[in-house]
Enzyme design. Sequence first.
Site, PDB file in Angstrom:
ATOM      1  CE1 TYR A 198      -3.802  -2.292   0.267  1.00  0.00           C
ATOM      2  CE2 TYR A 198      -2.556  -3.317   2.019  1.00  0.00           C
ATOM      3  CZ  TYR A 198      -3.525  -3.235   1.220  1.00  0.00           C
ATOM      4  OH  TYR A 198      -4.397  -4.367   1.158  1.00  0.00           O
TER       5      TYR A 198
ATOM      6  CG  HIS B  99      -9.700  -1.756  -5.089  1.00  0.00           C
ATOM      7  ND1 HIS B  99     -10.197  -1.948  -3.615  1.00  0.00           N
ATOM      8  CD2 HIS B  99     -10.614  -2.042  -5.763  1.00  0.00           C
ATOM      9  CE1 HIS B  99     -11.292  -2.260  -4.080  1.00  0.00           C
ATOM     10  NE2 HIS B  99     -11.729  -2.279  -5.034  1.00  0.00           N
TER      11      HIS B  99
END
Length: 151
Positions: free
Chosen positions: A23, A101
């Site tokens: 991430y 996302h």
Amino acid sequence: MARILVIHGPNLNLLGRKEREIYGSDTLVDINRLLSEIARQHAVELEFFQSNHEGAIIDKIQEAMETARGGILINPGGLTHYSIAIRDALSAVALPTVEVHLSNVHAREEFRGHSVIAPVCIGQVGGFSKQSYVLGLLGLLKHLERDAATS
């Protein structure tokens, strides 16, 4: 002025600290700040919301029927893959929605490649880290411009 609800789902409050190899190091504050800069450039108002609770996200989506004058940008996190309730809430409010996302969900575990949310969205963007949010917001704004031009 268009008003867009930006929803960050479960565990996104941990960005910058969790699984940085997937991430990245950007925090939710960093992402919201970046989106706010884009919104100012396009004379759009954003409302940010993050929750780790499915019901709170559903309540916020339902409130958007009254408060959002544009659409919804949502990263449902892990709820992407099974929350029929969020899908139904998005369908019910009938606001243009873009799913985003940070990672490329199709390049990860097999279960992550399936979204129950995507079929009620105008688009889905993923795999570009925080830029997924930017691309999603710009796509949503372009969609709203086209709708306004044809109205």
